[in-house]
Scaffold this motif. Sequence first.
Motif, PDB file in Angstrom:
ATOM      1  N   VAL A 287     -60.384 -21.275 -62.452  1.00 49.15           N
ATOM      2  CA  VAL A 287     -58.999 -20.656 -62.931  1.00 49.15           C
ATOM      3  C   VAL A 287     -59.579 -19.551 -63.857  1.00 49.15           C
ATOM      4  N   TYR A 288     -58.944 -18.487 -63.936  1.00 50.43           N
ATOM      5  CA  TYR A 288     -59.152 -17.165 -64.710  1.00 50.43           C
ATOM      6  C   TYR A 288     -58.267 -17.408 -66.033  1.00 50.43           C
TER       7      TYR A 288
ATOM      8  N   GLY B 167     -70.317 -24.141 -53.105  1.00 46.74           N
ATOM      9  CA  GLY B 167     -68.930 -24.470 -53.411  1.00 46.74           C
ATOM     10  C   GLY B 167     -68.472 -23.582 -54.369  1.00 46.74           C
ATOM     11  N   HIS B 168     -69.310 -23.861 -55.633  1.00 44.86           N
ATOM     12  CA  HIS B 168     -69.150 -23.126 -57.081  1.00 44.86           C
ATOM     13  C   HIS B 168     -68.941 -21.537 -56.755  1.00 44.86           C
ATOM     14  N   ALA B 169     -70.141 -21.176 -56.099  1.00 46.77           N
ATOM     15  CA  ALA B 169     -70.366 -19.741 -55.860  1.00 46.77           C
ATOM     16  C   ALA B 169     -69.184 -19.037 -54.957  1.00 46.77           C
ATOM     17  N   ARG B 170     -68.731 -19.883 -54.029  1.00 47.91           N
ATOM     18  CA  ARG B 170     -67.633 -19.484 -53.342  1.00 47.91           C
ATOM     19  C   ARG B 170     -66.379 -19.162 -54.076  1.00 47.91           C
ATOM     20  N   VAL B 171     -66.146 -20.135 -54.948  1.00 43.02           N
ATOM     21  CA  VAL B 171     -64.897 -20.144 -55.826  1.00 43.02           C
ATOM     22  C   VAL B 171     -64.857 -18.739 -56.740  1.00 43.02           C
ATOM     23  N   ILE B 172     -66.142 -18.574 -57.391  1.00 46.62           N
ATOM     24  CA  ILE B 172     -66.324 -17.803 -58.283  1.00 46.62           C
ATOM     25  C   ILE B 172     -66.202 -16.367 -57.500  1.00 46.62           C
ATOM     26  N   ALA B 173     -66.773 -16.240 -56.443  1.00 48.50           N
ATOM     27  CA  ALA B 173     -66.525 -15.019 -55.484  1.00 48.50           C
ATOM     28  C   ALA B 173     -65.188 -14.663 -55.206  1.00 48.50           C
TER      29      ALA B 173
ATOM     30  N   VAL C 177     -71.280 -11.482 -62.028  1.00 52.20           N
ATOM     31  CA  VAL C 177     -70.824 -12.111 -63.280  1.00 52.20           C
ATOM     32  C   VAL C 177     -71.753 -13.112 -64.145  1.00 52.20           C
ATOM     33  N   GLU C 178     -71.540 -12.795 -65.392  1.00 54.59           N
ATOM     34  CA  GLU C 178     -72.576 -13.753 -66.124  1.00 54.59           C
ATOM     35  C   GLU C 178     -72.228 -15.237 -66.073  1.00 54.59           C
ATOM     36  N   LEU C 179     -72.987 -15.958 -65.758  1.00 52.40           N
ATOM     37  CA  LEU C 179     -73.010 -17.288 -65.709  1.00 52.40           C
ATOM     38  C   LEU C 179     -73.284 -18.176 -66.962  1.00 52.40           C
TER      39      LEU C 179
ATOM     40  N   CYS D  68     -63.277  -9.479 -64.908  1.00 47.83           N
ATOM     41  CA  CYS D  68     -63.684 -10.771 -65.404  1.00 47.83           C
ATOM     42  C   CYS D  68     -65.127 -10.549 -65.607  1.00 47.83           C
ATOM     43  N   PRO D  69     -65.764 -10.790 -66.726  1.00 39.91           N
ATOM     44  CA  PRO D  69     -67.335 -10.700 -67.017  1.00 39.91           C
ATOM     45  C   PRO D  69     -68.002 -12.149 -67.120  1.00 39.91           C
ATOM     46  N   ARG D  70     -67.472 -13.248 -67.000  1.00 32.37           N
ATOM     47  CA  ARG D  70     -68.178 -14.364 -67.276  1.00 32.37           C
ATOM     48  C   ARG D  70     -67.494 -15.464 -66.495  1.00 32.37           C
ATOM     49  N   ALA D  71     -68.349 -16.489 -66.348  1.00 31.28           N
ATOM     50  CA  ALA D  71     -67.921 -17.710 -65.340  1.00 31.28           C
ATOM     51  C   ALA D  71     -68.464 -18.929 -66.257  1.00 31.28           C
TER      52      ALA D  71
END
Length: 313
Positions: A124-125, A193-199, A233-235, A208-211
Amino acid sequence: MANQHSLEMNSEHAQALCSKLAKIPSFRPAKRDYATFCYEGDGVNVAYYPKKGRLLVQGKEADDFVKTILDLALPPGAATVVKTAKTDKKPVSAGSAGLDTRPHFGIDESGKGDYFGPLVIAGVYSSPETAALLREAGCKDSKQVGDDRHIHAIAERIKKLPGVAWEIVCIGPKRYNELYAEFTNLNRLLAWGHARVIASLHEKVPACPRALSDQFANARVLQQAMRRRNIPVELEQRTKGESDIAVAAASILARDRFVQWMNDASAAAQFKFPLGCAPHVVKAARDFVARYGQERLQDVAKLHFKVTARVTK
């Protein structure tokens, strides 16, 4: 002008009300001087003052609260009206204390520890404009909500909020088993899976600069997965990430999708799939194999769990 009600109430009934409000997603705990407890909801503030044995209800929805929530939470006669008045004072707000309003993606998953069912990862953003809206929608760690009906209601609110971008990836058991065979490690599968969602979220909100996500056992696994996708994106990884409003919202969406899958699968198979991986799950898996055969297990369960060995042997 806002409605205000002052009601006499003993400490036993006040505690019962406090327990009731704690279970309602739309009510958030707040602080008031000299109050034993205080909750803020949509258009209403509720605080109990033990010294005078008074419950103070304020806000435009105060009348509705007294007629509905109060009657449902307490036995008849538990609260006696002292006075009903109109006031020009606005309900006191807890403000944005502890609320991270900076633009960021929040990521969380559901189903990771369940033998039956999918692995669901959601994101979610959140932004300065939407953080408060997410909190008002009742967003918090899905494990604190408890009731799946409430989780579904909050999930539907999240999806309709203006300015809120979201993404859900549901990996069904059959695909999960294929991916696990490829990655040979749950952490790497989760990172994928996390990377796919963030992408996907980055495509929707490129600025958006951060996750933010929960802390991985090996932080580098998720970092590497994001580098492979070239996500600029900064993680940030944090223990108890669900305390963040965006991660909490993601946990709601992930849990809601997981529950939907389980309900649909149970209805289709006419078989109740239990949660977790305890001994009762082993029994259920044996019953499923006896009814449908071992081959079908890959369609409903995560085969790398130890439960499989106990069932197939």
